[in-house]
Design an enzyme around this catalytic site. Structure first.
Site, PDB file in Angstrom:
ATOM      1  N   GLY A 262     -10.785   6.154   7.110  1.00  0.00           N
ATOM      2  CA  GLY A 262      -9.689   6.933   7.018  1.00  0.00           C
ATOM      3  C   GLY A 262      -9.993   7.416   8.763  1.00  0.00           C
ATOM      4  O   GLY A 262      -8.543   8.456   8.270  1.00  0.00           O
ATOM      5  N   GLU A 283      -6.994   3.939  -1.041  1.00  0.00           N
ATOM      6  CA  GLU A 283      -7.928   3.094  -1.041  1.00  0.00           C
ATOM      7  C   GLU A 283      -8.858   3.079  -2.140  1.00  0.00           C
ATOM      8  O   GLU A 283      -8.581   4.394  -3.288  1.00  0.00           O
ATOM      9  CB  GLU A 283      -8.499   4.185   0.247  1.00  0.00           C
ATOM     10  N   ASP A 327      -5.814  -2.631   6.573  1.00  0.00           N
ATOM     11  CA  ASP A 327      -7.180  -2.568   7.591  1.00  0.00           C
ATOM     12  C   ASP A 327      -8.067  -3.880   6.907  1.00  0.00           C
ATOM     13  O   ASP A 327      -8.963  -2.500   6.250  1.00  0.00           O
ATOM     14  CB  ASP A 327      -7.458  -1.177   8.033  1.00  0.00           C
ATOM     15  N   CYS A 380     -12.000  -5.693  11.209  1.00  0.00           N
ATOM     16  CA  CYS A 380     -13.501  -5.299  12.139  1.00  0.00           C
ATOM     17  C   CYS A 380     -13.864  -6.672  12.736  1.00  0.00           C
ATOM     18  O   CYS A 380     -15.888  -7.055  11.986  1.00  0.00           O
ATOM     19  CB  CYS A 380     -13.990  -4.528  12.102  1.00  0.00           C
TER      20      CYS A 380
END
Length: 452
Positions: A262, A283, A327, A380
């Site tokens: 978040g 999510e 993401d 990431c």
């Protein structure tokens, strides 16, 4: 100091026996032990430092013990790892490092284990880390295997990072990158735009980022009511690159497709509030969805948090959104500074499994875009199979329907000072941040627009 060692040992045991996440478990164990200040800092250094250098310490322990690691009782092995880190990489007094680690082994596995641990640690303490590394790398079968022991990175990760750097013509930076992965990161804060102001030393790039003078950031988070929070500067930048790519038109509809835990969602919510946009979040994991709701609570904007497979949700909402953040779930190789155990937990096979999901999520997000809308694809991880390859596959499949925008220019537009972002050799528009170059996690960003 004894409590700090016990906390670090509990974290090591949980990581090795139940795949616990150190960054989630350590704060709870520190609080449970009732330690703060220097003792909490020591527990953090012992736990994270040991996990970062685990591969190096295991090679040294194997040599010092004269036996394979799988013949050592697992709790004793973790006590040896903790002791090796103190002896070879900290200023802890050698007698304290040995005695406390021996006590941990004895308590877990009995007197004989204590005697064994004492002998091994005293042997390790006879030489410094440089001497030990020279000794244990003598039998390395390749330069990459030698580098793996020296830098505590699995060989497959070293090769993946080298390829990612080479895609920018910067493979000579590999040693600097590996060193950055093994350095404790500076805690970076984010102030939600329009709701809080950076209160400390400003970060070099993110307009919402700052750093505290030191110590535990949690009191500052509580005082702000959650309007400031811990967040990597790279994470801030990739979110802002989407929200500030073009001026926000009131009534725009945005989606954070893979929102947990978040941090980026909260930034999107604050930016949506300021610009008059609406935001949905999704999510799939219930616990992480709870973290998303907690992260966005300080933002006075109604955000519906769905708990669904993002591929299904996006596919059902064709043409609904102006901006979408994907993401994507990834290996996390870009955050090895903060999640050191990930390097030992992930395997090459994980990349292929994740790549399938990543491509499907990006494809579904493009379906959910309005004509003229933009998707930000973020990972990431710098692994090319999770980054450039995914974007290339989806863009080729979509054909003329999609165009790639210049993500490097989008990042430069929001950055306070210029970022060193070389163009990829393939001529694409995507951007890659790096810990050794930018002091951020290795965040990847691609921006895709659906043609009108």
């Amino acid at each position: 100091m004894q409590l700090a060692r016990q906390v670090a040992f509990v974290v090591l045991r949980a990581v090795t026996t139940s795949d616990a996440y150190a960054n989630l478990l350590l704060p709870r164990e520190i609080e449970r032990a009732g330690i703060a200040g220097p003792d909490a800092a020591l527990a953090t250094e012992l736990a994270y430092g040991t996990l970062r250098r685990l591969g190096t310490y295991d090679a040294i322990i194997r040599a010092a013990a004269g036996r394979e690691l799988d013949t050592i009782d697992p709790p004793v092995l973790d006590a040896l790892r903790l002791g090796a880190h103190q002896l070879l990489a900290t200023r802890v007094a050698p007698h304290a490092a040995v005695n406390e680690s021996v006590q941990l082994a004895r308590e877990e596995s009995g007197p004989r284990a204590g005697g064994f641990a004492n002998a091994v640690l005293r042997r390790i303490g006879q030489d410094d880390v440089t001497t030990w590394i020279a000794r244990v790398t003598e039998a390395a079968r390749s330069d990459d295997e030698r580098l793996s022991i020296e830098t505590a990175h699995p060989v497959w990760i070293i090769r993946a990072l080298r390829r990612a750097l080479a895609a920018e013509g910067r493979d000579g930076e590999l040693t600097d990158l590996l060193a950055a992965d093994n350095a404790a990161p500076t805690v970076t804060m984010a102030a939600l735009p329009g709701l809080a102001e950076p209160d400390g030393e400003r970060t070099p790039y993110s307009p919402t980022g700052f750093r505290l003078g030191g110590g535990d950031p949690e009191p500052a988070v509580r005082r702000s009511g959650g309007r400031v929070r811990v967040q990597d500067e790279g994470s801030q930048l990739v979110a802002l690159a989407l929200t500030r790519l073009t001026p926000v038109a009131p009534g725009e509809r945005w989606l954070d497709l893979c929102a947990g835990p978040g941090g980026k969602t909260a930034l999107l919510a604050a930016e949506a509030l300021a610009g008059g946009a609406a935001l949905d979040a999704n999510e799939i994991a219930h616990a992480r969805a709870g973290l998303v709701r907690r992260a966005i609570a300080p933002v006075p904007l109604e955000v519906e948090v769905h708990e669904r497979d993002g591929r299904e949700l996006a596919s059902e909402r064709a043409g609904a959104y102006d901006r979408i953040l994907v993401d994507a779930p990834c290996t996390g190789l870009g955050a090895l500074r903060r999640r050191p155990e990930a390097r030992w937990r992930k395997q090459p096979s994980d990349v292929a499994e994740l790549a399938t999901i990543q491509a499907q999520l990006l494809d579904a997000a493009l379906t959910a875009l309005k004509p003229g809308g933009v998707v930000a694809y973020v990972t990431c991880s710098p692994h090319l199979a999770e980054t450039a390859a995914i974007v290339r596959e989806v863009v080729e499949r979509r054909g003329d329907e999609v165009e790639e925008l210049d993500a490097r220019a989008a990042l430069q537009a929001v950055a306070l000072t210029p970022l060193d972002l070389p163009a990829p050799a393939d001529g694409s528009g995507h951007a890659q941040l790096w810990p050794h170059r930018h002091g951020t996690d290795a965040m990847f960003l691609a921006l895709l627009r659906k043609r009108v």
